[in-house]
Write a protein that holds these residues in place. Structure first.
Motif, mmCIF file in Angstrom:
data_model
loop_
_atom_site.group_PDB
_atom_site.id
_atom_site.type_symbol
_atom_site.label_atom_id
_atom_site.label_comp_id
_atom_site.label_asym_id
_atom_site.label_seq_id
_atom_site.Cartn_x
_atom_site.Cartn_y
_atom_site.Cartn_z
ATOM 1 N N GLN A 79 52.475 -36.606 129.647
ATOM 2 C CA GLN A 79 54.265 -36.990 130.924
ATOM 3 C C GLN A 79 55.010 -36.117 129.899
ATOM 4 N N ASP B 80 55.771 -32.241 130.966
ATOM 5 C CA ASP B 80 56.373 -32.867 132.339
ATOM 6 C C ASP B 80 58.141 -33.062 132.816
ATOM 7 N N VAL C 45 61.693 -28.141 135.408
ATOM 8 C CA VAL C 45 60.326 -28.811 135.336
ATOM 9 C C VAL C 45 59.691 -27.702 136.856
#
Length: 61
Positions: free
Chosen positions: A4, A7, A25
């Motif tokens: 996570q 990202d 992103v």
């Protein structure tokens, strides 16, 4: 948890600038979304203050 964090966007400080930049992103673009064209109000649908409101200009114009 590490997946996570990879990202997420990161904050990158730019020397000599007051603003920081964000890293991109995956799967996003920096282009703005397409905006729908505004349609005019239907003819004949007037309220009591419509004429005055259309004549007024905000003070910052």
């Amino acid at each position: 948890m590490a997946d996570q964090e990879a990202d997420r966007q990161r904050i990158v400080r730019v020397p000599g600038s007051r603003r920081a930049k964000l890293t991109p992103v995956e799967g996003t673009t920096s282009e703005p979304h397409a905006r729908e064209e505004r349609r005019d109000a239907p003819k004949g649908a007037h309220g009591p203050n419509d004429d005055r409101m259309l004549r007024e200009v905000p003070p910052h114009y």
